[in-house]
Structure formats: C-alpha cells, structure tokens
Motif scaffolding. Structure first.
Motif, short mmCIF file in Angstrom:
data_model
loop_
_atom_site.label_atom_id
_atom_site.label_comp_id
_atom_site.label_asym_id
_atom_site.label_seq_id
_atom_site.Cartn_x
_atom_site.Cartn_y
_atom_site.Cartn_z
N ASP A 66 -24.92 -36.76 -19.41
CA ASP A 66 -25.10 -38.19 -19.61
C ASP A 66 -24.23 -38.64 -20.78
O ASP A 66 -24.44 -38.23 -21.92
CB ASP A 66 -26.56 -38.51 -19.89
CG ASP A 66 -26.81 -40.00 -20.03
OD1 ASP A 66 -25.87 -40.79 -19.89
OD2 ASP A 66 -27.97 -40.37 -20.30
N THR A 68 -23.82 -41.83 -21.75
CA THR A 68 -24.18 -43.21 -22.09
C THR A 68 -23.95 -43.53 -23.56
O THR A 68 -23.32 -44.54 -23.90
CB THR A 68 -25.66 -43.48 -21.74
OG1 THR A 68 -25.85 -43.23 -20.35
CG2 THR A 68 -26.05 -44.91 -22.04
N LEU A 69 -24.46 -42.71 -24.45
CA LEU A 69 -24.38 -43.01 -25.88
C LEU A 69 -23.01 -42.71 -26.49
O LEU A 69 -22.77 -43.04 -27.64
CB LEU A 69 -25.46 -42.26 -26.64
CG LEU A 69 -26.90 -42.64 -26.27
CD1 LEU A 69 -27.90 -41.82 -27.06
CD2 LEU A 69 -27.14 -44.13 -26.47
N TYR A 70 -22.12 -42.13 -25.71
CA TYR A 70 -20.79 -41.79 -26.21
C TYR A 70 -19.71 -42.77 -25.76
O TYR A 70 -18.56 -42.64 -26.15
CB TYR A 70 -20.40 -40.37 -25.75
CG TYR A 70 -21.04 -39.29 -26.57
CD1 TYR A 70 -20.28 -38.54 -27.46
CD2 TYR A 70 -22.39 -38.99 -26.46
CE1 TYR A 70 -20.85 -37.53 -28.22
CE2 TYR A 70 -22.97 -37.99 -27.20
CZ TYR A 70 -22.20 -37.26 -28.08
OH TYR A 70 -22.77 -36.25 -28.83
N ARG A 71 -20.07 -43.72 -24.95
CA ARG A 71 -19.07 -44.68 -24.47
C ARG A 71 -18.59 -45.58 -25.60
O ARG A 71 -19.38 -45.99 -26.44
CB ARG A 71 -19.64 -45.52 -23.33
CG ARG A 71 -19.83 -44.73 -22.04
CD ARG A 71 -20.41 -45.59 -20.96
NE ARG A 71 -19.62 -46.80 -20.75
CZ ARG A 71 -18.70 -46.96 -19.80
NH1 ARG A 71 -18.45 -45.99 -18.97
NH2 ARG A 71 -18.05 -48.09 -19.68
N ILE A 74 -20.22 -49.29 -25.85
CA ILE A 74 -21.68 -49.40 -25.92
C ILE A 74 -22.14 -50.65 -26.66
O ILE A 74 -23.11 -51.28 -26.28
CB ILE A 74 -22.31 -48.13 -26.53
CG1 ILE A 74 -23.82 -48.12 -26.29
CG2 ILE A 74 -21.99 -48.00 -27.99
CD1 ILE A 74 -24.48 -46.79 -26.58
N GLN A 80 -29.61 -52.87 -23.52
CA GLN A 80 -29.71 -51.59 -24.21
C GLN A 80 -29.48 -50.47 -23.20
O GLN A 80 -30.00 -50.52 -22.08
CB GLN A 80 -31.09 -51.44 -24.86
CG GLN A 80 -31.32 -52.39 -26.01
CD GLN A 80 -30.37 -52.10 -27.16
OE1 GLN A 80 -30.13 -50.96 -27.51
NE2 GLN A 80 -29.82 -53.15 -27.74
N PRO A 81 -28.71 -49.46 -23.58
CA PRO A 81 -28.46 -48.36 -22.64
C PRO A 81 -29.73 -47.54 -22.43
O PRO A 81 -30.55 -47.40 -23.33
CB PRO A 81 -27.38 -47.54 -23.34
CG PRO A 81 -27.55 -47.84 -24.78
CD PRO A 81 -28.05 -49.26 -24.86
N THR A 82 -29.86 -47.01 -21.24
CA THR A 82 -30.96 -46.10 -20.96
C THR A 82 -30.37 -44.73 -20.66
O THR A 82 -29.42 -44.61 -19.88
CB THR A 82 -31.80 -46.58 -19.76
OG1 THR A 82 -30.94 -46.72 -18.63
CG2 THR A 82 -32.47 -47.91 -20.04
N LEU A 83 -30.93 -43.74 -21.29
CA LEU A 83 -30.44 -42.38 -21.08
C LEU A 83 -30.87 -41.88 -19.72
O LEU A 83 -31.96 -42.17 -19.25
CB LEU A 83 -30.97 -41.46 -22.17
CG LEU A 83 -30.42 -41.74 -23.57
CD1 LEU A 83 -31.07 -40.80 -24.58
CD2 LEU A 83 -28.92 -41.59 -23.61
#
Length: 119
Positions: A66, A68-71, A74, A80-83
């Motif tokens: 995943d 998501t938090l590395y894009r 963001i 808010q992103p969801t993992l």
C-alpha cells in the motif's frame, strides 16, 4: 462511446506474454516476488502467480504493498487517505520484485510503492 480493447481471452493472452517476459528477462523466476497495489493490482498479481504456476511449475509468493501514505500528491487531495492492505509474505532482501497495478497514468503510485519497499 465505450470501446473494449481486450476481451477476457485478450487479457489472459496479455498477462501470459507479460509472465513470459518476466521469466525471460530474469532467466527464470527464482527469487521473484510479486506485489500488487490494492485493490485490482493484487487481483492481477494473483492471476500472474497462476500463470507462472502453469508455465514455470513454480508458485511465486504474492503480496500487496500500500503506497497511499508515500504518494507525493497526498496533500493535494481533500479527502483523507485510507490505508489498504499491506502484506509482504516473504523477505524481499535479494529478491526481484515485480510491482503490479491496474492503471499507469503519472507513475506516482508505482514510484510511491518503490519507496515503501525501499523503506
């Protein structure tokens, strides 16, 4: 107007060609790990695993990464992103990693996934 580019058999042929290319470029599939990007990249990764089983007689480890938090975009999104799922089933040290996603547009997700793996 919607136009289908590949039907089910066409997708299977394309994935089979991709699997052969991966095996050829790596002189086999020893030390290969397939990581899919959720959600549909994981499904495609599993399909590739099945193809490798049929053509190479080897069941490759398949997991998910995943990113998501590395894009890098963001902070640009209002939501808010969801993992999603993260599952790397084996040690990836000294392995050849194949990252699978269902869409390639800007390359941000693939690059972010590589950063996750490096970390």
């Amino acid at each position: 107007m919607i136009k289908n580019i590949l039907d089910e058999k066409g997708v299977e042929r394309a994935l089979t060609r991709i699997a052969h290319e991966i095996a050829d470029k790596n002189k086999g599939v020893e030390d290969v790990v397939i990581l899919g990007i959720p959600t549909r990249g994981v499904h495609i990764a599993k399909r590739l695993r099945d193809i490798f089983k049929a053509i190479e007689g080897v069941i490759l480890p398949v997991g998910s990464v995943d990113a998501t938090l590395y894009r890098d975009d963001i902070g640009m999104k209002q939501d808010q992103p969801t993992l999603k799922e993260m599952d790397i089933p084996v040690s990836i040290e000294n392995k050849k990693i194949v990252i699978v996603d269902d869409v390639l547009f800007t390359g941000r997700t693939i690059r972010a996934a590589m950063n996750v793996i490096m970390d």
